[in-house]
Write a protein that holds these residues in place. Structure first.
Motif, PDB file in Angstrom:
ATOM      1  N   PRO A  45      15.934   0.230   8.155  1.00  0.00           N
ATOM      2  CA  PRO A  45      15.299   0.964   7.051  1.00  0.00           C
ATOM      3  C   PRO A  45      14.183   0.195   6.361  1.00  0.00           C
ATOM      4  O   PRO A  45      13.195   0.779   5.920  1.00  0.00           O
ATOM      5  N   THR A  46      14.313  -1.135   6.280  1.00  0.00           N
ATOM      6  CA  THR A  46      13.294  -1.910   5.574  1.00  0.00           C
ATOM      7  C   THR A  46      11.984  -1.921   6.344  1.00  0.00           C
ATOM      8  O   THR A  46      10.914  -1.629   5.792  1.00  0.00           O
ATOM      9  N   TYR A  49      10.689   2.017   6.684  1.00  0.00           N
ATOM     10  CA  TYR A  49      10.235   2.778   5.521  1.00  0.00           C
ATOM     11  C   TYR A  49      10.210   1.968   4.223  1.00  0.00           C
ATOM     12  O   TYR A  49      10.035   2.543   3.145  1.00  0.00           O
ATOM     13  N   ALA A  51      12.661   0.572   2.736  1.00  0.00           N
ATOM     14  CA  ALA A  51      13.856   0.879   1.948  1.00  0.00           C
ATOM     15  C   ALA A  51      14.906  -0.204   2.163  1.00  0.00           C
ATOM     16  O   ALA A  51      15.120  -0.653   3.282  1.00  0.00           O
ATOM     17  N   ASP A  52      15.551  -0.620   1.080  1.00  0.00           N
ATOM     18  CA  ASP A  52      16.601  -1.628   1.202  1.00  0.00           C
ATOM     19  C   ASP A  52      17.775  -1.102   2.012  1.00  0.00           C
ATOM     20  O   ASP A  52      18.406  -1.834   2.774  1.00  0.00           O
ATOM     21  N   ALA A  54      19.469   2.883   3.686  1.00  0.00           N
ATOM     22  CA  ALA A  54      19.395   4.336   3.865  1.00  0.00           C
ATOM     23  C   ALA A  54      20.811   4.879   3.922  1.00  0.00           C
ATOM     24  O   ALA A  54      21.712   4.243   4.471  1.00  0.00           O
ATOM     25  N   PHE A  72      16.788   7.880   1.549  1.00  0.00           N
ATOM     26  CA  PHE A  72      16.367   6.527   1.218  1.00  0.00           C
ATOM     27  C   PHE A  72      15.291   6.566   0.148  1.00  0.00           C
ATOM     28  O   PHE A  72      15.086   5.608  -0.571  1.00  0.00           O
ATOM     29  N   ARG A  73      14.589   7.643   0.017  1.00  0.00           N
ATOM     30  CA  ARG A  73      13.729   7.896  -1.143  1.00  0.00           C
ATOM     31  C   ARG A  73      14.290   9.145  -1.798  1.00  0.00           C
ATOM     32  O   ARG A  73      15.136   9.072  -2.666  1.00  0.00           O
TER      33      ARG A  73
END
Length: 286
Positions: A45-46, A49, A51-52, A54, A72-73
């Motif tokens: 995920p990082t 996108y 993101a820490d 998902a 994740f958002r």
């Protein structure tokens, strides 16, 4: 329908082991979760996108997966009945999650927004309405503009990013696109094709996602404003559509803004047929 019927995981491989068959059962309709989960599976995920972590969820009863979501958002969810939307809202509210927006087919997005308001007090505003189109019989335009299509080379990456920045600005996306941020944008996991004039000048582009579950999604399609109206977008669309089919895609799909009659009319003339409507609802909290 109980909120306990929803099963949550942060492990994309575990999620796909349970829900992959469900997503592949309707690949065109599930184009976004298929593409997103594949990118996260490959990159994490990082890297994929920024993101820490998902979150992935599936609605399962008696061993049958009925729906899925990922977050994740914002929240992206497959089709739900009003009862299922209510159970998902209860499930997420119990987890204490704050959701900035939901993306789903139009009826599901509306049902979830109403349920989310009941559970959290959040109010919703429709950001955009989308149409999902699927290629039927490809119909090349007449006349066809002079030139040819070709894959974008690595040495043209800066030019490609510039056109993606211009596309994002045109459609109102607030996104940073440069060499550092590129891998975490939605533009990175695609194959790009330029349509170029006989003298070799690129005049239009189209991207296509990797084929996952038998589907390929065309996105983005962009022609600089001063070059529009000459058939270049239609030409590059035909080029990438043929390439996707030749590469083994069983379904070729794309999203369009429902409020843009020009692009919708173009794609339908090329043989793309509307088969679902989507919406993005933004949430605000007191």
């Amino acid at each position: 329908m109980l909120s306990d019927d929803w099963h949550l995981t942060e492990d994309v491989d575990e999620f796909l082991a349970h829900a992959g068959e469900f997503l592949r059962s309707r690949p065109g309709l599930h184009t976004t979760p298929l593409s997103v989960t594949e990118k996260i599976r490959v990159m994490g995920p990082t890297a994929a996108y920024g993101a820490d972590v998902a979150h992935f969820g599936r609605l399962e009863r008696a061993g049958e997966v009925l729906a899925t979501y990922y977050r994740f958002r914002g929240l992206n969810v497959t089709s739900l009945t009003p009862e299922q939307a209510e159970s998902l809202a209860a499930h997420l509210a119990a987890l204490g999650q704050s959701i900035p927006y939901v993306t789903a087919d139009q009826d599901t997005a509306t049902a979830f927004a109403e349920a989310w308001q009941r559970h959290t007090g959040a109010t919703s505003t429709v950001r955009v309405r989308l149409r999902l189109l699927r290629l039927g019989t490809l119909i090349p335009p007449e006349p066809f503009p002079a030139g040819q299509g070709r894959l974008v080379g690595e040495q043209e990456h800066e030019h490609l990013m510039q056109w993606c920045r211009e596309f994002a600005a045109d459609v109102g996306e607030d996104v940073t696109i440069d060499a550092d941020s590129w891998p975490g944008t939605r533009f990175a996991e695609k194959h790009y094709t330029y349509w170029e004039t006989p003298d070799g000048t690129p005049v239009s582009m189209a991207g296509v996602n990797q084929i996952v579950g038998g589907q390929a999604r065309v996105d983005p399609v962009y022609t600089p404003a001063h070059l529009r109206g000459r058939g270049y977008a239609a030409a590059v669309m035909v080029e990438v559509s043929r390439a996707a089919l030749a590469a083994g895609a069983q379904e070729v799909v794309l999203y369009t803004n429902a409020a843009n009659p020009t692009s919708n009319a173009l794609y339908e003339r090329l043989g793309y047929v509307p088969f679902s409507s989507f919406a993005v609802h933004d949430f605000s909290y007191a």
